[in-house]
Design an enzyme around this catalytic site. Sequence first.
Site, PDB file in Angstrom:
ATOM      1  N   ARG A   1       6.748  18.258  26.913  1.00 30.85           N
ATOM      2  CA  ARG A   1       7.910  18.280  27.803  1.00 30.85           C
ATOM      3  C   ARG A   1       7.683  19.193  29.005  1.00 30.85           C
ATOM      4  NH1 ARG A   1      10.129  18.686  22.573  1.00 30.85           N
ATOM      5  NH2 ARG A   1      11.517  16.974  21.960  1.00 30.85           N
TER       6      ARG A   1
ATOM      7  N   ALA B   1       2.447  30.840  30.645  1.00 32.18           N
ATOM      8  CA  ALA B   1       3.834  31.132  30.286  1.00 32.18           C
ATOM      9  C   ALA B   1       4.147  30.516  28.926  1.00 32.18           C
ATOM     10  CB  ALA B   1       4.792  30.596  31.347  1.00 32.18           C
ATOM     11  N   ALA B   2       3.102  30.345  28.107  1.00 32.00           N
ATOM     12  CA  ALA B   2       3.269  29.701  26.808  1.00 32.00           C
ATOM     13  C   ALA B   2       3.283  30.738  25.693  1.00 32.00           C
ATOM     14  CB  ALA B   2       2.164  28.675  26.598  1.00 32.00           C
TER      15      ALA B   2
ATOM     16  N   GLU C   1       3.149  42.382  22.463  1.00 30.41           N
ATOM     17  CA  GLU C   1       4.319  42.570  23.322  1.00 30.41           C
ATOM     18  C   GLU C   1       5.255  43.600  22.711  1.00 30.41           C
ATOM     19  OE1 GLU C   1       6.069  38.707  23.878  1.00 30.41           O
ATOM     20  OE2 GLU C   1       4.365  37.958  25.033  1.00 30.41           O
TER      21      GLU C   1
ATOM     22  N   HIS D   1       7.677  38.021  29.288  1.00 26.92           N
ATOM     23  CA  HIS D   1       7.997  36.894  28.398  1.00 26.92           C
ATOM     24  C   HIS D   1       9.440  36.421  28.633  1.00 26.92           C
ATOM     25  CE1 HIS D   1       6.400  34.932  24.513  1.00 26.92           C
ATOM     26  NE2 HIS D   1       7.242  34.108  25.117  1.00 26.92           N
TER      27      HIS D   1
END
Length: 317
Positions: A154, A233-234, A264, A283
């Site tokens: 998507r 950005a995954a 993170e 994120h």
Amino acid sequence: MPTTIVTTPTFARYASRPWDILEEAGVGPLRPGGNAALPTEELLTYAAQADALIVGMDAITAEVIDAAPRLKVIAKHGVGVDTIDVSAARARRIPVVYAPGSNSRAVAEYTFGLLLSATRSLTASHTAVTAGGWPKLFGPELHGRTLGIVGFGRIGRLLAGYARAFGMELLAHDPYVLDDDVRAHGAEPVALDALLSRSDAVSLHTPPDPSGTPLLGRARLAAMKPGAVLVNAARGGLVDEGALAALLGSGHLGAAALDAFSIEPLPADHPLRQAPRALLTSHMAACTPEANQAMGEMVAEDVVRVLAGKEPHHRAG
């Protein structure tokens, strides 16, 4: 009354309806962590009280699942369940539900913003101007450049549409998508190594390998086209971050824009903090009010369904 423990601080931050869904069903929503994810020890303590868990980037390991004897459903407030031990949940016959498609547009728009900002040095210019400078930083136009999209679901397909509007040429790699489907969205299907060698910019939209091996290790990063831009950005873990920092430092790669990291928040001594032409964000690609509401409603509805003995709409695995 069943108790739903919400560990993610972003659940329904911009919408009341997801909370209403849980409360109207009488499933006792409780957010113990406030504005931060729960430390592991607290997560284990609260899991013991949970009939349902709504989680974000928390590591829902077999240990957490074992600590939750009442647990009937785990809901990922997001689209990827790689932080959840789905096999351990399956062994307990605990459904894992998620919110596929809920943040696709938000992430695709943000990804294109990262690409544009990295190629035209927008943040570097902002930083210089606020410090009193006035630099004229040059960067390439996107028109006529080649974007390689790794993962053509998507988000990858939405990104392809934005890139076509800018006049970019498109390559795509996704072993789970038919070549004809890739072509139907204006991209040329290619093998991963060919994509890396031909692309002026590469954007990642695929889950990490369960083994923890980076998809783009040092060799593949070095094989990218000189001056190319990498966007992720995954998920963290897709890229060898140390190697990426080194290749930015050597000038082999033109820039990198990352919104996801293997650890993170980003540690103070992380090599990318000092790497040149690195754009780093926290994120937040999915952080739009629209995505937040859709995501919250989808997982809340499935939690209610499972606790009522019904099959969820969006079950992982």
